[in-house]
Scaffold this motif. Structure first.
Motif: not given
Length: 648
Positions: A472-500
């Motif tokens: 509207r004049t002098g007014f703006a509203l945006t609402l945006n619900p979202f959903l993301i389903r990821s597969e094989n997402t890359l993550a990090q772990r710490v291995v035995a020698d301390g490296r990631r």
């Protein structure tokens, strides 16, 4: 980078801005990356205009994005300032400048804190299933910067602040006959980032963050012309920088703290844009780019940064292009798009004190994408856009690492919009996108910090959005619900020698809502509210800790802007960040507390010079000196003040 380069940028002739006023007309920009068009339905987008940039007083491209709903800007563990969309990793957010990818392909990231904001005319942020023109790896969304052009006029700004901080930008954007020219120079510097509170390790000063200095200078030039149905624009950007990387302060040195610096960073990118009108409702557009990038990473033995342990010299060259053909076929508007990019990375590591260089390793990654989109008017006030594409990658050079198979994946998107009348619209959008691992994720050991995992698989994401817009004049509203389903997402772990080590989660689910409200309370007083609520969890059994790290439960921004034309513009910002978690050196869960910070901005015209104003600017960031941890051991800067002059 030598300080004299920064001085040259800051001292770029201010006389540039004394030329003729910007022409009232300009050549239309040749936007190859997903221009908005009648009949096209796009996923959720936010446009930051030139007027908003002036209000925010940003120093860098990173500052331009702060406060945009659904976008998080933070410094990562390598000291790079990166953007995340809806909690996704920064490599899932693609960054473009005038239609060309800005990130270095080896790493899939770009440091947005090195380039000055004065170069930018506006920016579009696309969230969700991005249009096919953006090509491969656009999983979470896109940040699309457009450089300043003549309609936005020439511009100059210089400021200085606490702890040796300063920035300057000078941009001449003029149209001379049939030619539109843009020349720009800028610089950003600081002796150190301010520290808001005590840190347990690797921190000698109570006020200055260890090893957080920065010097960066950039130059940009562009020429464009229009000859009948043909439009051309050629540009070149050069960046030279050096900076420190603040050490992780939540762990002792023996826990693998990195004592690193970037003594030399250089990026040169040339871009050519072409637009050709073929007939009624038919148009061909193309973008070609070449990027050269080099950097040196210096690893030190201790927090004194006196004795070198190892250096890594990187040299990258990238060439790519994108073509787009739009035409009408019966009731449909069709867009065909294809892109290809080839990037070669060369790397040498040298151990000290021997100074003996290791082998020169070469890596190459090629990316391809092709697809089509169709727009249709389904009924009065109902429009739809459907798209499909195929993305592919191959790694023909892998240094001394195992060979990798070529990979491909399909992508699709759909969007349906209902015009509700009276300035209201409801849009449903969604699709599937794939991100292939970068060459660094596959082969990079980061000076012994990472153990490689040659079995990494591409990430895939299913995205769904609902967007309600009310204007509207002098007014703006945006609402945006979202959903993301990821597969094989890359993550990090710490291995035995301390490296990631990077590995693929079986999957993760993120959902939330982006919202923005802008309301003119009076003719001179404006209220803005924006924010994101987010939940991001890995599948049960796929990770020791299900909550994904470094994803705040919410981020919110409240702004009160008081603008009396010709007298002053005052702006107050309150930014709140919800709780999050991170992983320590042993891979154990660490709580990151909620926090809030206040920022103040002021702009006061002090003189009129021809058609332009000379404006005194003042800003304070993190007024209360709040200690904020976007990740463990690496806090955001404390209180910083700055004062400057703007000429536009």
């Amino acid at each position: 980078m030598n300080k004299r380069y920064l001085a040259a940028a800051l001292g770029f002739p201010a006389a540039l801005t004394s030329g003729t006023a910007a022409a009232e007309t300009r050549l239309p920009p040749i936007i190859v990356t997903a221009p908005a068009q009648a009949g096209r339905v796009l996923p959720p987008q936010t446009v930051v205009t030139q007027d908003e940039l002036v209000d925010r007083q940003p120093r860098s491209l990173a500052d331009v994005l702060r406060g945009v709903a659904g976008v998080t800007v933070r410094a990562n563990s390598r000291g790079e300032t990166v953007a995340r969309i809806r909690g996704a990793e920064e490599r899932q957010t693609q960054v473009f400048l005038d239609g060309a990818p800005l990130a270095v392909p080896w790493d899939g990231r770009v440091d947005l804190g090195l380039l000055p904001a004065g170069l930018i005319g506006d920016v579009r942020i696309t969230k969700g299933a991005a249009p096919i023109e953006y090509g491969t790896n656009t999983v979470a969304g896109v940040v699309d910067f457009q450089t300043r052009q003549s309609a936005q006029g020439s511009f100059a700004h210089a400021e200085a602040g606490s702890l040796g901080s300063g920035s300057a930008s000078v941009v001449l954007a003029e149209r001379i006959g049939a030619v539109e020219a843009t020349l720009a120079a800028g610089g950003i510097t600081r002796d150190a980032e301010p520290l808001a509170g005590p840190l347990p390790f690797s921190q000698a000063s109570r006020s200055r963050r260890t090893n957080s200095d920065l010097d960066a200078a950039s130059f940009f030039a562009a020429l464009g012309t229009e000859q009948g149905d043909l439009r051309l624009r050629a540009s070149v950007l050069h960046l030279a920088a050096e900076r420190g990387i603040a050490p992780e302060s939540d762990r002792p040195a023996e826990a693998g703290t990195r004592f690193w610096r970037y003594p030399d960073i250089a990026l040169t990118q040339a871009t050519l844009n072409l637009g050709l009108t073929l007939a009624d409702h038919a148009e061909f557009r193309a973008t070609a780019w070449h990027q050269d990038f080099s950097q040196r990473i210096a690893q030190y033995r201790s927090v004194s940064y006196a004795a070198l342990r190892r250096t890594q010299d990187d040299d990258d060259s990238t060439t790519g292009g994108r073509i787009r053909l739009a035409h009408r076929l019966g009731p449909l508007d069709l867009r065909w798009a294809a892109s290809a990019q080839s990037s070669t990375h060369r790397q040498v590591e040298t151990d000290f004190p021997s100074g003996i260089a290791g082998p020169r390793l070469r890596y190459r990654q090629n990316l391809y994408s092709a697809g089509v989109e169709a727009d249709a008017q389904l009924a009065q006030g109902i429009r739809a856009t459907l798209g499909a594409a195929y993305d592919a990658v191959d790694n023909p050079l892998t240094g001394d690492k195992p060979r990798q198979p070529s990979l491909g994946a399909g992508a699709f998107s759909s969007a349906l919009q209902f015009d509700l009348g009276s300035g209201a619209a409801l849009t449903f959008s969604g699709g599937r996108r794939t991100r292939f691992p970068t060459a660094r994720e596959l082969f990079g050991e980061a000076l012994g910090r990472f153990a490689i995992n040659p079995d990494l698989r591409p990430e895939q994401a299913w995205l769904a959005d609902v967007e309600l817009r009310l204007t509207r004049t002098g007014f703006a509203l945006t609402l945006n619900p979202f959903l993301i389903r990821s597969e094989n997402t890359l993550a990090q772990r710490v291995v035995a020698d301390g490296r990631r080590q990077r590995f693929n989660l079986s999957g993760a689910t993120s959902f939330g809502i982006d919202a923005r409200l802008a309301h003119d309370l009076t003719e001179t007083l404006r209220l803005e509210l924006s924010g994101t609520a987010l939940s991001a969890r890995a599948d049960a059994g796929s990770a020791p800790i299900r909550r994904l790290p470094q994803r705040p439960s919410y981020e919110a921004l409240a702004v009160l802007d008081w603008n009396v034309s010709g007298r002053f513009d005052l702006r107050a910002e309150l930014r709140a960040i919800g709780k999050a978690i991170d992983l320590d050196a042993a891979g154990q869960r660490v709580e990151l507390p909620a926090a809030a910070e206040i920022a103040l901005r002021a702009a006061i015209p002090i003189a009129r010079m021809g058609a332009r104003d000379l404006v005194l600017t003042f800003a304070v960031d993190n007024l209360t000196d709040a200690q904020i941890f976007p990740q463990a051991g690496l806090p955001s800067p404390g209180r910083l003040w700055r004062i400057g002059l703007r000429f536009d």
